[in-house]
Motif scaffolding. Structure first.
Motif, PDB file in Angstrom:
ATOM      1  N   ASP A 112      -5.099   6.810  17.361  1.00 36.85           N
ATOM      2  CA  ASP A 112      -6.558   6.945  17.432  1.00 36.85           C
ATOM      3  C   ASP A 112      -7.208   6.547  16.108  1.00 36.85           C
ATOM      4  OD1 ASP A 112      -5.685   9.058  15.908  1.00 36.85           O
ATOM      5  OD2 ASP A 112      -7.061  10.526  16.793  1.00 36.85           O
ATOM      6  N   GLU A 113      -6.642   5.546  15.467  1.00 33.21           N
ATOM      7  CA  GLU A 113      -7.155   5.041  14.196  1.00 33.21           C
ATOM      8  C   GLU A 113      -8.674   4.851  14.275  1.00 33.21           C
ATOM      9  OE1 GLU A 113      -6.112   1.274  11.201  1.00 33.21           O
ATOM     10  OE2 GLU A 113      -4.925   1.638  13.007  1.00 33.21           O
ATOM     11  N   ARG A 114      -9.376   5.363  13.270  1.00 37.85           N
ATOM     12  CA  ARG A 114     -10.835   5.296  13.294  1.00 37.85           C
ATOM     13  C   ARG A 114     -11.389   5.328  11.875  1.00 37.85           C
ATOM     14  NH1 ARG A 114     -12.727   9.867  16.922  1.00 37.85           N
ATOM     15  NH2 ARG A 114     -10.926   9.131  18.132  1.00 37.85           N
ATOM     16  N   CYS A 115     -12.504   4.656  11.675  1.00 42.25           N
ATOM     17  CA  CYS A 115     -13.116   4.557  10.349  1.00 42.25           C
ATOM     18  C   CYS A 115     -14.582   4.970  10.440  1.00 42.25           C
ATOM     19  CB  CYS A 115     -13.004   3.119   9.841  1.00 42.25           C
ATOM     20  SG  CYS A 115     -13.755   2.842   8.220  1.00 42.25           S
ATOM     21  N   PRO A 116     -15.069   5.769   9.499  1.00 38.30           N
ATOM     22  CA  PRO A 116     -16.484   6.131   9.517  1.00 38.30           C
ATOM     23  C   PRO A 116     -17.386   4.926   9.216  1.00 38.30           C
ATOM     24  CG  PRO A 116     -15.216   7.603   8.088  1.00 38.30           C
ATOM     25  CD  PRO A 116     -14.342   6.432   8.395  1.00 38.30           C
ATOM     26  N   VAL A 117     -18.412   4.767   9.997  1.00 33.72           N
ATOM     27  CA  VAL A 117     -19.399   3.717   9.731  1.00 33.72           C
ATOM     28  C   VAL A 117     -19.991   3.893   8.336  1.00 33.72           C
ATOM     29  CG1 VAL A 117     -21.668   2.837  10.414  1.00 33.72           C
ATOM     30  CG2 VAL A 117     -19.934   3.325  12.162  1.00 33.72           C
ATOM     31  N   ALA A 118     -20.171   5.149   7.923  1.00 33.24           N
ATOM     32  CA  ALA A 118     -20.757   5.413   6.603  1.00 33.24           C
ATOM     33  C   ALA A 118     -19.895   4.839   5.488  1.00 33.24           C
ATOM     34  CB  ALA A 118     -20.950   6.915   6.406  1.00 33.24           C
ATOM     35  N   ASP A 119     -18.572   4.891   5.637  1.00 36.30           N
ATOM     36  CA  ASP A 119     -17.678   4.314   4.625  1.00 36.30           C
ATOM     37  C   ASP A 119     -17.882   2.806   4.510  1.00 36.30           C
ATOM     38  OD1 ASP A 119     -16.513   6.778   4.163  1.00 36.30           O
ATOM     39  OD2 ASP A 119     -14.459   6.090   4.519  1.00 36.30           O
ATOM     40  N   VAL A 120     -18.008   2.151   5.660  1.00 33.17           N
ATOM     41  CA  VAL A 120     -18.191   0.701   5.665  1.00 33.17           C
ATOM     42  C   VAL A 120     -19.471   0.331   4.925  1.00 33.17           C
ATOM     43  CG1 VAL A 120     -18.357  -1.350   7.120  1.00 33.17           C
ATOM     44  CG2 VAL A 120     -16.964   0.578   7.873  1.00 33.17           C
ATOM     45  N   ARG A 121     -20.529   1.053   5.206  1.00 36.50           N
ATOM     46  CA  ARG A 121     -21.810   0.762   4.559  1.00 36.50           C
ATOM     47  C   ARG A 121     -21.757   1.051   3.064  1.00 36.50           C
ATOM     48  NH1 ARG A 121     -25.683   3.694   9.120  1.00 36.50           N
ATOM     49  NH2 ARG A 121     -25.394   2.136  10.781  1.00 36.50           N
ATOM     50  N   ARG A 122     -21.102   2.159   2.668  1.00 33.27           N
ATOM     51  CA  ARG A 122     -21.022   2.496   1.245  1.00 33.27           C
ATOM     52  C   ARG A 122     -20.236   1.451   0.461  1.00 33.27           C
ATOM     53  NH1 ARG A 122     -20.580   8.010   2.882  1.00 33.27           N
ATOM     54  NH2 ARG A 122     -18.304   7.849   2.869  1.00 33.27           N
ATOM     55  N   CYS A 123     -19.116   1.006   1.018  1.00 34.51           N
ATOM     56  CA  CYS A 123     -18.312   0.004   0.321  1.00 34.51           C
ATOM     57  C   CYS A 123     -19.065  -1.316   0.208  1.00 34.51           C
ATOM     58  CB  CYS A 123     -16.980  -0.209   1.053  1.00 34.51           C
ATOM     59  SG  CYS A 123     -15.832   1.154   0.871  1.00 34.51           S
ATOM     60  N   HIS A 124     -19.731  -1.699   1.281  1.00 32.47           N
ATOM     61  CA  HIS A 124     -20.509  -2.936   1.265  1.00 32.47           C
ATOM     62  C   HIS A 124     -21.602  -2.855   0.197  1.00 32.47           C
ATOM     63  CE1 HIS A 124     -23.854  -5.544   2.706  1.00 32.47           C
ATOM     64  NE2 HIS A 124     -22.868  -6.381   2.987  1.00 32.47           N
ATOM     65  N   ALA A 125     -22.322  -1.744   0.152  1.00 28.51           N
ATOM     66  CA  ALA A 125     -23.421  -1.598  -0.806  1.00 28.51           C
ATOM     67  C   ALA A 125     -22.909  -1.554  -2.241  1.00 28.51           C
ATOM     68  CB  ALA A 125     -24.219  -0.337  -0.482  1.00 28.51           C
ATOM     69  N   ALA A 126     -21.816  -0.816  -2.484  1.00 25.28           N
ATOM     70  CA  ALA A 126     -21.294  -0.692  -3.851  1.00 25.28           C
ATOM     71  C   ALA A 126     -20.817  -2.035  -4.384  1.00 25.28           C
ATOM     72  CB  ALA A 126     -20.159   0.328  -3.885  1.00 25.28           C
ATOM     73  N   LEU A 127     -20.067  -2.781  -3.564  1.00 27.18           N
ATOM     74  CA  LEU A 127     -19.587  -4.090  -4.001  1.00 27.18           C
ATOM     75  C   LEU A 127     -20.739  -5.079  -4.181  1.00 27.18           C
ATOM     76  CD1 LEU A 127     -16.269  -4.632  -1.995  1.00 27.18           C
ATOM     77  CD2 LEU A 127     -16.563  -4.861  -4.464  1.00 27.18           C
ATOM     78  N   ARG A 128     -21.677  -5.061  -3.241  1.00 27.84           N
ATOM     79  CA  ARG A 128     -22.829  -5.963  -3.345  1.00 27.84           C
ATOM     80  C   ARG A 128     -23.617  -5.691  -4.630  1.00 27.84           C
ATOM     81  NH1 ARG A 128     -26.746  -4.024   0.639  1.00 27.84           N
ATOM     82  NH2 ARG A 128     -27.128  -2.593  -1.100  1.00 27.84           N
ATOM     83  N   ASP A 129     -23.896  -4.420  -4.883  1.00 24.03           N
ATOM     84  CA  ASP A 129     -24.720  -4.083  -6.046  1.00 24.03           C
ATOM     85  C   ASP A 129     -24.003  -4.451  -7.340  1.00 24.03           C
ATOM     86  OD1 ASP A 129     -26.543  -3.138  -4.239  1.00 24.03           O
ATOM     87  OD2 ASP A 129     -26.191  -1.009  -4.664  1.00 24.03           O
ATOM     88  N   TRP A 130     -22.670  -4.212  -7.399  1.00 21.48           N
ATOM     89  CA  TRP A 130     -21.935  -4.521  -8.624  1.00 21.48           C
ATOM     90  C   TRP A 130     -21.826  -6.034  -8.838  1.00 21.48           C
ATOM     91  CZ3 TRP A 130     -16.614  -6.170  -9.602  1.00 21.48           C
ATOM     92  CH2 TRP A 130     -16.261  -6.101 -10.954  1.00 21.48           C
ATOM     93  N   LEU A 131     -21.592  -6.775  -7.764  1.00 24.32           N
ATOM     94  CA  LEU A 131     -21.413  -8.225  -7.894  1.00 24.32           C
ATOM     95  C   LEU A 131     -22.732  -8.962  -8.153  1.00 24.32           C
ATOM     96  CD1 LEU A 131     -18.740  -8.827  -5.111  1.00 24.32           C
ATOM     97  CD2 LEU A 131     -18.403  -9.036  -7.584  1.00 24.32           C
ATOM     98  N   THR A 132     -23.844  -8.264  -8.014  1.00 26.33           N
ATOM     99  CA  THR A 132     -25.140  -8.905  -8.287  1.00 26.33           C
ATOM    100  C   THR A 132     -25.853  -8.286  -9.472  1.00 26.33           C
ATOM    101  OG1 THR A 132     -26.205  -7.431  -6.665  1.00 26.33           O
ATOM    102  CG2 THR A 132     -25.491  -9.604  -5.880  1.00 26.33           C
ATOM    103  N   ALA A 133     -25.231  -7.268 -10.094  1.00 20.11           N
ATOM    104  CA  ALA A 133     -25.855  -6.614 -11.248  1.00 20.11           C
ATOM    105  C   ALA A 133     -25.676  -7.460 -12.511  1.00 20.11           C
ATOM    106  CB  ALA A 133     -25.241  -5.238 -11.465  1.00 20.11           C
TER     107      ALA A 133
END
Length: 375
Positions: free
Chosen positions: A351-372
């Motif tokens: 029943d492998e499952r991933c929180p949607v919130a984790d996906v959004r947090r990782c996307h935002a953190a990487l995006r913000d760091w790579l554009t800072a």
């Protein structure tokens, strides 16, 4: 239906689409074809394909280069593809959601979106991570085209619950064999029972106390476990061979050679503790080995990235307790961390499952760091 990546679209929808493309280890061509088609439509990327691995790079002349990598393969499917959403919409459920299609979705979305990152980026999508080390696609790139993996810092999008995990444990698999003497079981005193002879070693493993080892401020948990056993050819034959396969997960405090020495001391001391019958012998051989990686969190880019992740409210970095390809980057001299969506303890579960919130947090953190701005 082919993948479509629209900048600004929900990254969790891309994750679901990737899960819906079966990609069990050794059968990654279809998903690689689709990811390649997306990347080749992005004008700011140079795209290269090596088998079923892809490397996509910016060439903006930035002072620093980051490698962001993840594997596209999964363990075998068990009635858990295609993906589904939980009733509340907060979970993506399906094979590979944790390990690691949601991480791949973050990579792919950002590769398309970030035309002008403040650091040059090499995006790596590779095959055959879930199988034995010699087949690993990242390893193949390192052997055949090492220049493609040149960089100052690497982020591996392995599942970490959106927390930085430094380094990783190493792993050894060892086959320990007791050699006895075959005989008819009706005249067992004529033989030497190898299964009985394995008893001291199994007893040692049963009471082995797992160690916690601190490395560069992080705590790594070690463990030695029997993971397989064979012996005997028939119900009326005293077995002359018994083999136990053990797996040693060792901390970055030890090199591979030092870890082997520790295993061998465990083996020899186990059998020395109990007298063996004349004619019995013990041998061992290594069937798999992979080095551990130190955390590397003191590298300047690692510190900057950790600060960016901390700004999202994430807990402090912790140790990665399994083996990951950060070890491979370490061998290349590149500081690397694990950072991706999903709880690693849910990886490979039916029943492998991933929180949607984790996906959004990782996307935002990487995006913000790579554009800072880079200081």
């Amino acid at each position: 239906m082919w993948l479509s990546v629209v900048p600004g679209a929900p990254v969790e929808d891309l994750a679901s689409a990737l899960i819906d493309i079966p990609s069990v280890s050794g059968d990654e061509r279809a998903i690689t074809d689709q990811i390649e088609a997306v990347l080749r439509g992005v004008p700011h990327l140079e795209v290269l394909r090596l088998g079923n691995a892809l490397v996509a790079r910016t060439a903006l002349g930035r002072a620093e280069r980051v490698i962001v990598a993840g594997h596209v393969d999964t363990v075998p499917i068990k009635d858990n593809v295609p993906s589904v959403r939980s009733d509340d919409g907060e979970w993506i459920i399906g094979r590979g959601s944790v390990d690691m299609k949601c991480g791949i979705a973050v990579q792919l979305a950002l590769a398309v979106e970030l035309a002008a990152p403040t650091r040059d980026v090499t995006w790596v999508f590779y095959d055959q991570e879930e199988v034995e080390e010699p087949r690993n696609g990242l390893g193949r790139i390192a052997r055949e085209r090492p220049e493609l993996l040149e960089g100052d810092f690497a982020i591996l999008c392995e599942p970490t619950s959106a927390v930085i995990e430094g380094g990783c444990n190493g792993t050894l698999r060892v086959q320990v064999t007791v050699h006895g003497k075959a005989a008819h079981s009706a005249r067992s005193w004529k033989g030497i029972n190898s299964i009985h002879g394995m008893a001291p070693f199994l007893a040692t493993l049963a009471v082995y106390e797992h160690e916690d080892v601190e490395v560069d401020g992080l705590i790594f948990r070690e463990g030695v476990n029997a993971v397989g056993i064979t012996g005997g050819i028939a119900g009326n034959v005293v077995p002359d061979v018994c083999t136990v396969t053990i797996n040693y997960r060792f901390s970055p405090a030890w090199t591979v050679d030092e870890a082997k020495a520790r295993v061998e001391r465990l083996i020899t001391s186990s059998f020395e503790s109990s007298p063996a019958p004349a004619g019995q012998s013990v041998t061992w051989k290594y069937t798999d080995e992979a080095a551990a990686a130190r955390p590397g969190l003191d590298a300047p880019m690692a510190i900057a990235f950790a600060d960016a992740v901390a700004a999202t409210g994430a807990p402090a970095p912790r140790a990665k307790l399994g083996w990951t390809d950060v070890a491979r980057f370490g061998q290349l001299g590149i500081p690397a961390v694990n950072f991706g969506p999903g709880d690693p303890e849910r990886a490979h579960a039916d029943d492998e499952r991933c929180p949607v919130a984790d996906v959004r947090r990782c996307h935002a953190a990487l995006r913000d760091w790579l554009t800072a701005p880079v200081s």
